[in-house]
Design an enzyme around this catalytic site. Structure first.
Site, PDB file in Angstrom:
ATOM      1  CB  CYS A  74      -1.299   0.029   1.243  1.00  0.00           C
ATOM      2  SG  CYS A  74      -1.832   1.442   2.021  1.00  0.00           S
ATOM      3  CB  CYS A 394       2.625  21.319   4.119  1.00  0.00           C
ATOM      4  SG  CYS A 394       2.475  22.596   2.121  1.00  0.00           S
TER       5      CYS A 394
END
Length: 438
Positions: A74, A394
């Site tokens: 994943c 970020c």
């Protein structure tokens, strides 16, 4: 291709081990710093090679057993095989290296990292959906690591448990739809009172489909929103649910309503810690005039308004500033706040001067950073400068670029900087930096 032995020097932001062979960089999937590994070269480029880990010869002491059975396949996580504290240390090094190499600056103080929960923290997620006709099955989850297919996951430990527990029921739900292959994604937004599932459907839902999602919503305490076309078509299945979604900031007595497509922080627990830390670092005084740039829903604006004399929030999205203003009204803060909608990527020093002098400024931009704002601040005269700037980022790269502008062109001092572990087990680096006028 042949197997080779590599000594891993460091980790990149995709959590690949970094080695060197004859001066050329080799990225080794699954390897950690300090390890000696046997790996197979799978791709060769002019400037670097990529390799796949085949065997550990000397494992790192910081290697741990991944907490999720789907790790490695994943693409939702990249660092579960690395101790959580070591993940934060690597992110801190990325921040410091970026500041030094890109901005040519160094903080006078390195802030202790801000920590939160490492599992069950992801309150926002975009789940991909794929109906696999050959298998007669539906997959709901994240994309495969380094692939475009939807990963076959049955559980997810970074999602809240109640959302993880819905992954298999969602497969069954979509599989029962009239046209399951016309459902590309489901977005998740977990609020204080409800969990919203936003269903993207490329064809109209049948009456039976609607009945199925209502039944699912009742069973799992879910509020459904629908998106038949573009973002402008997003709406709640039931109009009465339009204002149900919100998150709380208990320290400031605030409840922040939002729509499932609005930007909000993924990790609500660390968001609360981050707001508290940012306001402490900004050192707001009761008579201060403060600007909150890239204010969004007022995530920092409204908490600031509980401490400052007045706060001006500026954001590029009119929808977000309207919701921020409404939240200010609901909390009786409208006299201490004002909001404006403006493209902050195109501002200049005259715009900043026209706003009037601010004592302190908080900047919380998207990944592109705040270069125009930084240049405007740097062009102010000494008497016009805000005393202190707190910059929440970020992207270490754009923070470093903007820090270089503020320090080298604007005469600011970089007092401190540190990381915020907003996204455990991923390579995403959130950070905070404090600048003071000299």
């Amino acid at each position: 291709m042949t197997l080779e032995v590599f000594d891993i020097e460091s980790l990149d932001l995709d959590a690949r081990g970094v080695a060197r062979r004859d001066g050329k960089v080799v990225f080794v999937d699954g390897a950690l710093p300090g390890e000696k590994v046997l790996a197979r070269i799978v791709r060769q480029k002019a400037s670097y090679d990529t390799a796949r880990l085949e065997r550990l010869i000397k494992p790192s002491s910081q290697r741990v057993e991944p907490g999720c059975p789907h790790f490695g396949m994943c693409g939702g996580c990249a660092m579960q095989h690395l101790d959580a504290a070591a993940q934060v240390a690597i992110k801190q090094r990325v921040l410091e290296d970026s500041l030094g190499h890109i901005g040519k600056v160094s903080p006078a103080t390195v802030l202790p990292p801000l920590h939160g929960p490492t599992w069950g923290y992801r309150y926002r997620a975009r789940l991909s959906v794929r109906a696999v006709r050959k298998k007669g099955a539906v997959l709901v989850g994240f994309r495969e690591r380094r692939g475009s297919y939807v990963a076959d996951i049955k559980t997810c430990r970074v999602l809240p448990p109640h959302v993880s527990n819905m992954l298999l029921p969602l497969r069954a739900l979509v599989g029962a739809f009239t046209q399951p292959d016309r459902i590309p994604q489901i977005e998740v937004a977990v609020g204080d009172q409800t969990t919203v599932l936003l269903l993207r459907h490329m064809e109209p839902l049948s009456e039976n489909d609607i009945a199925l999602i209502r039944e699912f919503g009742d069973k799992h305490n879910v509020t459904w929103w629908l998106q038949p076309k573009g973002p402008e078509t997003v709406h709640p299945l039931d109009r009465a649910d339009v204002d149900k979604l919100a998150y709380t900031l208990p320290e400031f007595g605030l409840r922040m309503p939002y729509r499932p497509t609005d930007f909000t922080q993924v990790n609500q627990a660390i968001n609360r810690v981050m707001i508290s830390k940012a306001l402490a670092l900004l050192d707001v005084q009761s008579d201060d005039r403060v600007a909150d740039l890239f204010c969004g829903l007022g995530n920092f604006t409204l908490p600031l308004a509980t401490q400052a004399n007045s706060v001006v929030g500026i954001e590029g999205s009119a929808a977000l500033t309207e919701r921020a203003l409404e939240a200010a009204r609901q909390h009786g803060l409208e006299q201490r706040t004002s909001f404006a909608t403006l493209n902050l990527f195109e501002v200049d020093v005259q715009w900043l001067r026209d706003l009037g002098r601010f004592d302190r400024i908080l900047i919380d931009p998207p990944r592109e950073g705040a270069e125009a704002v930084a240049r405007a601040l740097a062009a102010l005269n000494a008497s016009e400068r805000p005393k202190r700037i707190v910059y929440v980022s970020c992207s270490p790269g754009t923070l470093a670029r903007d820090a270089g502008i503020l320090v080298h062109e604007g005469g600011y001092q970089l007092l401190s900087a540190g990381v915020i572990n907003m996204f455990p087990h991923t390579g995403h680096v959130e950070s905070i930096a404090v600048f003071e006028a000299e």
